[in-house]
Design an enzyme around this catalytic site. Structure first.
Site, PDB file in Angstrom:
ATOM      1  N   ARG A   1    -107.653  13.092 103.586  1.00 24.02           N
ATOM      2  CA  ARG A   1    -108.718  12.075 103.622  1.00 24.02           C
ATOM      3  C   ARG A   1    -108.423  10.995 104.665  1.00 24.02           C
ATOM      4  NH1 ARG A   1    -110.290  10.499  97.587  1.00 24.02           N
ATOM      5  NH2 ARG A   1    -112.003   9.513  98.703  1.00 24.02           N
TER       6      ARG A   1
ATOM      7  N   ARG B   1    -117.547  16.961  99.405  1.00 23.08           N
ATOM      8  CA  ARG B   1    -118.378  17.078  98.206  1.00 23.08           C
ATOM      9  C   ARG B   1    -119.798  17.535  98.502  1.00 23.08           C
ATOM     10  NH1 ARG B   1    -116.999  12.075  94.320  1.00 23.08           N
ATOM     11  NH2 ARG B   1    -115.160  13.155  93.528  1.00 23.08           N
TER      12      ARG B   1
ATOM     13  N   LYS C   1    -114.777  12.651 100.379  1.00 24.59           N
ATOM     14  CA  LYS C   1    -114.301  12.346  99.026  1.00 24.59           C
ATOM     15  C   LYS C   1    -113.135  13.293  98.679  1.00 24.59           C
ATOM     16  CE  LYS C   1    -116.954   8.891  98.205  1.00 24.59           C
ATOM     17  NZ  LYS C   1    -116.355   7.567  98.149  1.00 24.59           N
TER      18      LYS C   1
ATOM     19  N   SER D   1    -112.319   2.431  88.390  1.00 32.87           N
ATOM     20  CA  SER D   1    -112.223   1.370  89.403  1.00 32.87           C
ATOM     21  C   SER D   1    -111.579   0.120  88.820  1.00 32.87           C
ATOM     22  CB  SER D   1    -113.613   1.009  89.921  1.00 32.87           C
ATOM     23  OG  SER D   1    -114.157   2.077  90.631  1.00 32.87           O
TER      24      SER D   1
ATOM     25  N   GLY E   1    -107.689   8.274  96.173  1.00 32.49           N
ATOM     26  CA  GLY E   1    -108.003   7.462  97.346  1.00 32.49           C
ATOM     27  C   GLY E   1    -108.050   5.988  96.997  1.00 32.49           C
TER      28      GLY E   1
ATOM     29  N   ASP F   1    -120.428   8.395  93.467  1.00 37.29           N
ATOM     30  CA  ASP F   1    -119.634   9.444  92.812  1.00 37.29           C
ATOM     31  C   ASP F   1    -120.488  10.371  91.948  1.00 37.29           C
ATOM     32  OD1 ASP F   1    -117.331   8.475  93.986  1.00 37.29           O
ATOM     33  OD2 ASP F   1    -116.866   7.145  92.310  1.00 37.29           O
TER      34      ASP F   1
HETATM   35  C1  S3P Z   1    -114.132   3.237  94.493  1.00 39.07           C
HETATM   36  C2  S3P Z   1    -114.967   3.244  95.561  1.00 39.07           C
HETATM   37  C3  S3P Z   1    -115.718   4.421  96.038  1.00 39.07           C
HETATM   38  C4  S3P Z   1    -115.707   5.547  94.999  1.00 39.07           C
HETATM   39  C5  S3P Z   1    -114.378   5.722  94.354  1.00 39.07           C
HETATM   40  C6  S3P Z   1    -113.931   4.446  93.663  1.00 39.07           C
HETATM   41  C7  S3P Z   1    -113.443   1.992  94.124  1.00 39.07           C
HETATM   42  O1  S3P Z   1    -115.129   4.897  97.231  1.00 39.07           O
HETATM   43  O2  S3P Z   1    -116.109   6.754  95.579  1.00 39.07           O
HETATM   44  O3  S3P Z   1    -114.398   6.758  93.382  1.00 39.07           O
HETATM   45  O4  S3P Z   1    -112.933   1.891  92.987  1.00 39.07           O
HETATM   46  O5  S3P Z   1    -113.406   1.077  94.954  1.00 39.07           O
HETATM   47  P1  S3P Z   1    -115.561   4.301  98.668  1.00 39.07           P
HETATM   48  O6  S3P Z   1    -115.242   2.873  98.639  1.00 39.07           O
HETATM   49  O7  S3P Z   1    -114.737   5.028  99.675  1.00 39.07           O
HETATM   50  O8  S3P Z   1    -117.014   4.605  98.794  1.00 39.07           O
END
Ligand code: S3P
Length: 450
Positions: free
Chosen positions: A134, A364, A360, A34, A106, A333
């Site tokens: 997605r 998942r 996801k 992140s 994503g 996650d």
């Molecule tokens: C993330 C937010 C999460 C997480 C992803 C990383 C991020 O997704 O599942 O692996 O870095 O902002 P969501 O915001 O869709 O829950």
């Protein structure tokens, strides 16, 4: 610059894990995914040069780096995990030549959609088969309120999607329909280019790396509580972001795999260093401790706005627990690997409120239940809950379908390190999206992967 990223993985590469002796040693898992995405994107929105150390060099993050380059920033690798980003300033992205390919990611795709939404350019976003499946409407909804327009998209707003950014972005107040740091971040990034204040309201707090890192780069971000578990986040538009060094801590979502392996393989004791301990990311550790896990934080320190710690993990007998839905955002996650812990625990574990797992990298929720069942574990899905009946050991012997999902791959392999019979995954290639070097790091602790 590492070799160009393989956006697709045409040849599948199976991998098997089997039980071996105790795991021992001290390791640092790669940088947080992140924060790595955000360091590249926010660095590109500064005026001047940002140095990043400890960047995760996984495919997801490298794709974000390619996108930043295509949008006009200078992105250079200067050493292992060391990168330099020369930014173009808020609203300064240039028209990219060709589409932006985010592969499996994503986060990269959705955050960059937000950043592009506030710039007067047109860009096409695409990705692999998993990302094309997605939902993107959750990003399209707020950014169209800000003034961006979707020129073209697949059914339901899915990729490939062509976006025309707003010439005159409008600041908005947006309530996220689901707790999602990706939606929140996309809105805040689009809002950076708008005059005045852009506000995001979330009913459950999601990871706050965007708020912390934007502040680090000089933006004015205010955060106030909202209801019992929520937050209201406001960013002041049109700042001049100033470059600032970023040190990326180790990713708690990656540390989860060796952590669980050490808890499950008899006689193990390992140290995981520099693991980020942002409280919006530590739901797994809270849950594992409730299950009886011996996880001890040794040293705790802070760097550029994020706390981290070294953890000692020792093999532990686990018991089933009830995991409340309110905890989901802080461990969103980690459910596949928590399901492995539940499979080896004594008693039943119920994980509540997992609707978001369905969208996801794979579905998942279904993939996790299937991973357990093909290895002889009883698991059920009841509405949005996953229920795992643990009995202290796992038969194993299954071939796990990983559905282009890195976290299913690594969870299944951790299961195989402690199950009676080996566990095989159909395609280990997707590990590279988030945890390059996973197999060699696990082998260095004594794991048998072949
Ligand atoms: C993330 C937010 C999460 C997480 C992803 C990383 C991020 O997704 O599942 O692996 O870095 O902002 P969501 O915001 O869709 O829950």
């Amino acid at each position: 610059m590492p070799a160009e990223v393989a956006l697709n993985h045409p040849v599948s590469s199976p991998l098997t894990a089997r039980r071996a002796g105790p795991l021992t040693g001290s390791v640092r898992v790669p940088g947080d995914k992140s924060i790595s995405h955000r360091a590249l994107i926010f660095g590109a929105l500064t005026v001047g040069e940002t140095g990043i150390s400890g960047l995760l060099e996984g495919e997801d993050v490298l794709n974000t780096g390619h996108a930043m380059r295509a949008l006009g920033a200078l992105v250079e690798r200067t050493g292992e995990g060391a990168w330099r980003v020369h930014g173009v300033g808020v609203g300064g992205f240039r028209q990219p030549q060709g589409m932006l390919d985010f592969g499996n990611s994503g986060t990269g795709c959705r955050l960059v959609m937000g950043a592009v939404a506030g710039c007067p350019i047109t860009a096409t976003f695409d990705g692999d088969a998993s990302l094309r499946n997605r939902p993107m409407q959750r990003i399209v909804d707020p950014i169209t309120q800000i003034g961006a327009r979707v020129i073209n998209a697949n059914e339901g707003g899915r990729l490939p999607l062509t976006l025309a950014g707003a010439r005159d972005p409008i600041p908005i107040v947006y309530r996220t329909p689901v707790p999602s740091a990706q939606i929140k971040s996309a809105v805040l990034l689009a809002g950076l280019a708008a005059p005045g204040e852009t506000t995001v309201i979330e009913s459950e707090a999601s990871r706050d790396h965007t708020e912390r890192l934007l502040t680090h780069f000089g933006a004015t971000v205010t955060v106030a509580p909202e209801g019992e578990h929520g937050r209201k986040i406001t960013v002041q538009g049109e700042p001049e972001l100033a470059p600032a060094p970023v040190v990326v801590p180790a990713d708690p979502s990656s540390a989860a795999f060796p952590m669980l392996a050490a808890l499950l393989v008899p006689g193990s004791e390992i140290i995981l260093t520099d693991v980020m301990t942002n409280p919006l990311r530590t739901g797994l550790i809270t849950t594992l401790r409730e299950m009886g896990a011996d996880i001890e934080a040794l040293t705790i320190r802070s760097d550029v706005g994020e706390e981290m710690a070294d953890f000692r993990v020792r093999t532990s007998a686990l018991r089933g627990v009830d995991v409340p839905a309110a905890r989901a955002p802080s461990m969103i996650d980690e459910y596949p690997i928590l399901a492995i812990a539940a499979a080896f625990a004594e008693g039943t574990t119920r994980m509540r409120g997992l609707k978001e797992l369905r969208v996801k990298e794979s579905d998942r929720l279904a993939a996790t239940a299937d991973m357990l069942r093909v290895n002889g574990v009883t698991a059920e899905i009841e509405a949005d809950d996953l229920i795992v009946h643990g009995c202290g050991n796992v038969p194993g012997g299954g071939l796990v379908a990983t559905h282009m999902d890195h976290r299913i791959v690594m969870s299944a392999l951790v299961m195989g390190l402690a199950s009676d019979k080996p566990v095989t995954v159909d395609d280990a290639a997707f590990i590279a999206t988030s945890f390059p070097g996973f197999a060699s790091l696990m082998r260095s602790l004594g794991a048998d992967l072949y």
